[in-house]
Design a protein around this motif. Sequence first.
Motif, PDB file in Angstrom:
ATOM      1  N   GLN A  43       0.837  -1.199   0.000  1.00 58.34           N
ATOM      2  CA  GLN A  43       0.000   0.000   0.000  1.00 58.34           C
ATOM      3  C   GLN A  43       0.872   1.248   0.000  1.00 58.34           C
ATOM      4  O   GLN A  43       0.613   2.196  -0.732  1.00 58.34           O
ATOM      5  CB  GLN A  43      -0.903   0.020   1.240  1.00 58.34           C
ATOM      6  CG  GLN A  43      -1.958  -1.048   1.255  1.00 58.34           C
ATOM      7  CD  GLN A  43      -2.678  -1.081   2.585  1.00 58.34           C
ATOM      8  OE1 GLN A  43      -2.862  -0.075   3.237  1.00 58.34           O
ATOM      9  NE2 GLN A  43      -3.099  -2.271   2.992  1.00 58.34           N
ATOM     10  N   ARG A  44       1.900   1.243   0.827  1.00 56.02           N
ATOM     11  CA  ARG A  44       2.820   2.387   0.922  1.00 56.02           C
ATOM     12  C   ARG A  44       3.529   2.607  -0.412  1.00 56.02           C
ATOM     13  O   ARG A  44       3.684   3.735  -0.861  1.00 56.02           O
ATOM     14  CB  ARG A  44       3.826   2.131   2.050  1.00 56.02           C
ATOM     15  CG  ARG A  44       4.657   3.297   2.393  1.00 56.02           C
ATOM     16  CD  ARG A  44       3.838   4.256   3.241  1.00 56.02           C
ATOM     17  NE  ARG A  44       4.527   5.522   3.255  1.00 56.02           N
ATOM     18  CZ  ARG A  44       3.973   6.675   3.498  1.00 56.02           C
ATOM     19  NH1 ARG A  44       2.696   6.732   3.768  1.00 56.02           N
ATOM     20  NH2 ARG A  44       4.641   7.776   3.483  1.00 56.02           N
ATOM     21  N   TYR A  65       1.101   4.178  -2.817  1.00 60.10           N
ATOM     22  CA  TYR A  65       0.917   5.576  -2.435  1.00 60.10           C
ATOM     23  C   TYR A  65       2.106   6.417  -2.898  1.00 60.10           C
ATOM     24  O   TYR A  65       1.939   7.470  -3.508  1.00 60.10           O
ATOM     25  CB  TYR A  65       0.748   5.669  -0.912  1.00 60.10           C
ATOM     26  CG  TYR A  65       0.762   7.074  -0.371  1.00 60.10           C
ATOM     27  CD1 TYR A  65      -0.372   7.864  -0.414  1.00 60.10           C
ATOM     28  CD2 TYR A  65       1.919   7.623   0.184  1.00 60.10           C
ATOM     29  CE1 TYR A  65      -0.368   9.157   0.081  1.00 60.10           C
ATOM     30  CE2 TYR A  65       1.933   8.910   0.684  1.00 60.10           C
ATOM     31  CZ  TYR A  65       0.792   9.679   0.623  1.00 60.10           C
ATOM     32  OH  TYR A  65       0.793  10.958   1.104  1.00 60.10           O
ATOM     33  N   GLU A  66       3.314   5.944  -2.607  1.00 60.62           N
ATOM     34  CA  GLU A  66       4.512   6.699  -2.963  1.00 60.62           C
ATOM     35  C   GLU A  66       4.695   6.787  -4.481  1.00 60.62           C
ATOM     36  O   GLU A  66       5.074   7.838  -5.001  1.00 60.62           O
ATOM     37  CB  GLU A  66       5.737   6.099  -2.287  1.00 60.62           C
ATOM     38  CG  GLU A  66       5.734   6.360  -0.782  1.00 60.62           C
ATOM     39  CD  GLU A  66       6.840   5.656  -0.032  1.00 60.62           C
ATOM     40  OE1 GLU A  66       7.689   4.996  -0.657  1.00 60.62           O
ATOM     41  OE2 GLU A  66       6.850   5.777   1.208  1.00 60.62           O
ATOM     42  N   ARG A 114       2.097   9.293  -5.797  1.00 64.24           N
ATOM     43  CA  ARG A 114       2.508  10.655  -5.444  1.00 64.24           C
ATOM     44  C   ARG A 114       3.685  11.110  -6.311  1.00 64.24           C
ATOM     45  O   ARG A 114       3.700  12.234  -6.801  1.00 64.24           O
ATOM     46  CB  ARG A 114       2.866  10.711  -3.956  1.00 64.24           C
ATOM     47  CG  ARG A 114       2.955  12.107  -3.429  1.00 64.24           C
ATOM     48  CD  ARG A 114       2.692  12.098  -1.923  1.00 64.24           C
ATOM     49  NE  ARG A 114       2.626  13.425  -1.391  1.00 64.24           N
ATOM     50  CZ  ARG A 114       1.576  14.221  -1.443  1.00 64.24           C
ATOM     51  NH1 ARG A 114       0.473  13.823  -1.989  1.00 64.24           N
ATOM     52  NH2 ARG A 114       1.616  15.429  -0.934  1.00 64.24           N
ATOM     53  N   PRO A 145      -3.387  10.660  -4.130  1.00 63.12           N
ATOM     54  CA  PRO A 145      -2.800   9.618  -3.281  1.00 63.12           C
ATOM     55  C   PRO A 145      -3.271   9.700  -1.823  1.00 63.12           C
ATOM     56  O   PRO A 145      -3.465   8.666  -1.176  1.00 63.12           O
ATOM     57  CB  PRO A 145      -1.290   9.852  -3.381  1.00 63.12           C
ATOM     58  CG  PRO A 145      -1.098  11.118  -4.112  1.00 63.12           C
ATOM     59  CD  PRO A 145      -2.383  11.519  -4.725  1.00 63.12           C
ATOM     60  N   ASP A 146      -3.490  10.909  -1.334  1.00 61.48           N
ATOM     61  CA  ASP A 146      -3.936  11.068   0.054  1.00 61.48           C
ATOM     62  C   ASP A 146      -5.360  10.547   0.245  1.00 61.48           C
ATOM     63  O   ASP A 146      -5.672   9.917   1.259  1.00 61.48           O
ATOM     64  CB  ASP A 146      -3.852  12.533   0.483  1.00 61.48           C
ATOM     65  CG  ASP A 146      -2.422  13.066   0.439  1.00 61.48           C
ATOM     66  OD1 ASP A 146      -1.487  12.260   0.589  1.00 61.48           O
ATOM     67  OD2 ASP A 146      -2.239  14.276   0.243  1.00 61.48           O
ATOM     68  N   PHE A 173      -6.787   8.221  -1.657  1.00 61.95           N
ATOM     69  CA  PHE A 173      -6.694   6.762  -1.801  1.00 61.95           C
ATOM     70  C   PHE A 173      -6.235   6.137  -0.481  1.00 61.95           C
ATOM     71  O   PHE A 173      -6.814   5.158  -0.017  1.00 61.95           O
ATOM     72  CB  PHE A 173      -5.737   6.391  -2.933  1.00 61.95           C
ATOM     73  CG  PHE A 173      -5.594   4.907  -3.118  1.00 61.95           C
ATOM     74  CD1 PHE A 173      -6.564   4.192  -3.793  1.00 61.95           C
ATOM     75  CD2 PHE A 173      -4.511   4.230  -2.596  1.00 61.95           C
ATOM     76  CE1 PHE A 173      -6.456   2.814  -3.956  1.00 61.95           C
ATOM     77  CE2 PHE A 173      -4.382   2.859  -2.738  1.00 61.95           C
ATOM     78  CZ  PHE A 173      -5.354   2.150  -3.427  1.00 61.95           C
ATOM     79  N   HIS A 174      -5.218   6.715   0.113  1.00 62.16           N
ATOM     80  CA  HIS A 174      -4.700   6.221   1.390  1.00 62.16           C
ATOM     81  C   HIS A 174      -5.807   6.239   2.457  1.00 62.16           C
ATOM     82  O   HIS A 174      -5.974   5.275   3.212  1.00 62.16           O
ATOM     83  CB  HIS A 174      -3.515   7.084   1.839  1.00 62.16           C
ATOM     84  CG  HIS A 174      -2.929   6.684   3.141  1.00 62.16           C
ATOM     85  ND1 HIS A 174      -3.343   7.222   4.334  1.00 62.16           N
ATOM     86  CD2 HIS A 174      -1.969   5.782   3.453  1.00 62.16           C
ATOM     87  CE1 HIS A 174      -2.653   6.675   5.313  1.00 62.16           C
ATOM     88  NE2 HIS A 174      -1.819   5.802   4.807  1.00 62.16           N
TER      89      HIS A 174
END
Length: 163
Positions: A15-16, A19-20, A23, A48-49, A51-52
Amino acid sequence: MEIDLKRDLPTYEQQRDFYEKLRLRISDFLSTKSGKKSKLAPYLLFAPDLFHLLIKAMLDNRIDIKSKTLIGSGILYFISPIDLLPEGLIGPGGFIDDIIVATFIINMLLNKFSPEIIEKHWVGDMKLLDALKKISETSNTLLGKIPARSLLSRFIKKSTKNA
Protein backbone atom coordinates in the motif's frame (compact mmCIF):
# COMPACT_ATOMS: atom_id res chain seq x y z
CA MET A 1 -14.23 -12.66 -15.32
CA GLU A 2 -14.50 -13.67 -11.68
CA ILE A 3 -13.19 -11.41 -8.91
CA ASP A 4 -11.90 -12.98 -5.69
CA LEU A 5 -13.39 -10.81 -2.93
CA LYS A 6 -11.87 -12.99 -0.21
CA ARG A 7 -8.32 -12.17 -1.25
CA ASP A 8 -6.30 -10.32 1.38
CA LEU A 9 -5.71 -6.61 1.04
CA PRO A 10 -2.22 -5.64 -0.07
CA THR A 11 0.34 -5.56 2.72
CA TYR A 12 1.17 -2.27 4.39
CA GLU A 13 4.41 -2.12 2.35
CA GLN A 14 2.53 -2.70 -0.92
CA GLN A 15 0.00 0.00 0.00
CA ARG A 16 2.82 2.39 0.92
CA ASP A 17 4.61 1.59 -2.36
CA PHE A 18 1.45 2.34 -4.35
CA TYR A 19 0.92 5.58 -2.43
CA GLU A 20 4.51 6.70 -2.96
CA LYS A 21 4.54 5.71 -6.66
CA LEU A 22 1.26 7.55 -7.25
CA ARG A 23 2.51 10.66 -5.44
CA LEU A 24 5.82 10.54 -7.36
CA ARG A 25 4.05 10.11 -10.71
CA ILE A 26 1.82 13.11 -10.05
CA SER A 27 4.73 15.20 -8.69
CA ASP A 28 6.77 14.38 -11.79
CA PHE A 29 3.87 15.49 -14.00
CA LEU A 30 3.45 18.72 -12.03
CA SER A 31 7.13 19.53 -12.55
CA THR A 32 6.72 19.44 -16.34
CA LYS A 33 5.75 22.44 -18.43
CA SER A 34 2.25 21.12 -19.11
CA GLY A 35 1.80 20.11 -15.45
CA LYS A 36 2.68 23.62 -14.25
CA LYS A 37 0.16 25.12 -16.68
CA SER A 38 -2.60 22.70 -15.70
CA LYS A 39 -5.55 24.28 -13.92
CA LEU A 40 -6.00 20.90 -12.20
CA ALA A 41 -2.54 20.95 -10.59
CA PRO A 42 -3.72 22.10 -7.13
CA TYR A 43 -6.05 19.10 -6.93
CA LEU A 44 -3.99 16.25 -8.36
CA LEU A 45 -1.86 15.69 -5.26
CA PHE A 46 -5.03 14.97 -3.30
CA ALA A 47 -5.37 11.68 -5.22
CA PRO A 48 -2.80 9.62 -3.28
CA ASP A 49 -3.94 11.07 0.05
CA LEU A 50 -7.60 10.29 -0.65
CA PHE A 51 -6.69 6.76 -1.80
CA HIS A 52 -4.70 6.22 1.39
CA LEU A 53 -7.64 7.43 3.50
CA LEU A 54 -10.02 5.01 1.74
CA ILE A 55 -7.66 2.06 2.31
CA LYS A 56 -7.21 2.88 6.00
CA ALA A 57 -10.95 3.49 6.52
CA MET A 58 -11.61 0.07 4.99
CA LEU A 59 -9.51 -1.47 7.77
CA ASP A 60 -11.10 0.53 10.59
CA ASN A 61 -13.30 -1.72 12.72
CA ARG A 62 -15.44 1.27 13.82
CA ILE A 63 -16.85 1.56 10.29
CA ASP A 64 -19.82 -0.66 9.43
CA ILE A 65 -20.02 -3.15 6.54
CA LYS A 66 -22.46 -1.06 4.48
CA SER A 67 -20.07 1.90 4.58
CA LYS A 68 -17.14 -0.39 3.77
CA THR A 69 -18.99 -1.46 0.64
CA LEU A 70 -19.06 2.17 -0.45
CA ILE A 71 -15.39 2.59 0.49
CA GLY A 72 -14.49 -0.57 -1.44
CA SER A 73 -16.27 0.81 -4.49
CA GLY A 74 -14.15 3.95 -4.25
CA ILE A 75 -10.95 1.92 -3.98
CA LEU A 76 -11.94 -0.19 -6.98
CA TYR A 77 -12.71 2.97 -8.95
CA PHE A 78 -9.23 4.26 -8.18
CA ILE A 79 -7.45 1.11 -9.32
CA SER A 80 -9.70 0.24 -12.24
CA PRO A 81 -8.13 0.96 -15.62
CA ILE A 82 -11.62 1.64 -16.97
CA ASP A 83 -13.25 4.82 -15.69
CA LEU A 84 -14.54 8.14 -17.00
CA LEU A 85 -11.06 9.63 -17.34
CA PRO A 86 -8.57 6.75 -17.68
CA GLU A 87 -5.13 7.70 -16.38
CA GLY A 88 -3.51 5.33 -18.87
CA LEU A 89 -4.81 7.41 -21.76
CA ILE A 90 -4.69 10.98 -20.49
CA GLY A 91 -2.05 10.86 -17.76
CA PRO A 92 -2.34 12.22 -14.24
CA GLY A 93 -5.23 14.53 -15.21
CA GLY A 94 -7.25 11.33 -15.31
CA PHE A 95 -7.24 11.26 -11.51
CA ILE A 96 -9.75 14.12 -11.36
CA ASP A 97 -12.73 11.77 -11.57
CA ASP A 98 -11.15 9.51 -8.94
CA ILE A 99 -10.70 12.54 -6.67
CA ILE A 100 -14.34 13.55 -7.13
CA VAL A 101 -15.62 10.03 -6.40
CA ALA A 102 -13.35 9.70 -3.33
CA THR A 103 -14.43 13.12 -2.05
CA PHE A 104 -18.07 12.12 -2.39
CA ILE A 105 -17.47 8.90 -0.44
CA ILE A 106 -15.49 10.65 2.29
CA ASN A 107 -18.20 13.30 2.64
CA MET A 108 -20.74 10.49 3.08
CA LEU A 109 -18.52 8.96 5.79
CA LEU A 110 -18.16 12.31 7.56
CA ASN A 111 -21.95 12.64 7.62
CA LYS A 112 -22.25 9.23 9.26
CA PHE A 113 -19.21 9.01 11.57
CA SER A 114 -17.32 11.32 13.88
CA PRO A 115 -14.81 13.44 11.93
CA GLU A 116 -12.07 12.21 14.29
CA ILE A 117 -12.54 8.65 13.03
CA ILE A 118 -12.07 9.69 9.41
CA GLU A 119 -9.40 12.35 10.02
CA LYS A 120 -7.27 9.76 11.84
CA HIS A 121 -6.51 8.20 8.44
CA TRP A 122 -5.68 11.44 6.60
CA VAL A 123 -2.01 11.97 5.65
CA GLY A 124 -2.36 15.06 3.46
CA ASP A 125 -0.50 18.31 4.02
CA MET A 126 -3.71 20.30 4.42
CA LYS A 127 -6.40 19.57 7.05
CA LEU A 128 -8.89 17.04 5.70
CA LEU A 129 -11.95 19.26 6.02
CA ASP A 130 -10.10 22.14 4.30
CA ALA A 131 -9.02 19.83 1.47
CA LEU A 132 -12.56 18.50 1.00
CA LYS A 133 -13.95 22.02 1.02
CA LYS A 134 -11.43 23.10 -1.63
CA ILE A 135 -12.28 20.10 -3.82
CA SER A 136 -16.04 20.48 -3.30
CA GLU A 137 -16.03 24.20 -4.11
CA THR A 138 -14.51 23.53 -7.50
CA SER A 139 -16.05 20.14 -8.28
CA ASN A 140 -18.87 21.65 -10.34
CA THR A 141 -16.31 23.50 -12.44
CA LEU A 142 -14.24 20.34 -12.75
CA LEU A 143 -17.32 18.26 -13.58
CA GLY A 144 -18.12 20.71 -16.36
CA LYS A 145 -14.80 19.84 -18.00
CA ILE A 146 -15.37 16.09 -17.92
CA PRO A 147 -16.84 14.81 -21.21
CA ALA A 148 -19.06 12.31 -19.42
CA ARG A 149 -20.03 14.78 -16.70
CA SER A 150 -23.74 14.16 -17.02
CA LEU A 151 -23.21 10.49 -16.19
CA LEU A 152 -21.12 11.32 -13.12
CA SER A 153 -23.56 14.05 -12.05
CA ARG A 154 -26.46 11.62 -12.27
CA PHE A 155 -24.51 9.06 -10.21
CA ILE A 156 -23.76 11.62 -7.51
CA LYS A 157 -27.37 12.90 -7.38
CA LYS A 158 -28.77 9.39 -7.29
CA SER A 159 -26.33 8.28 -4.58
CA THR A 160 -27.08 11.28 -2.36
CA LYS A 161 -30.83 10.59 -2.61
CA ASN A 162 -30.26 6.97 -1.53
CA ALA A 163 -28.02 7.91 1.41
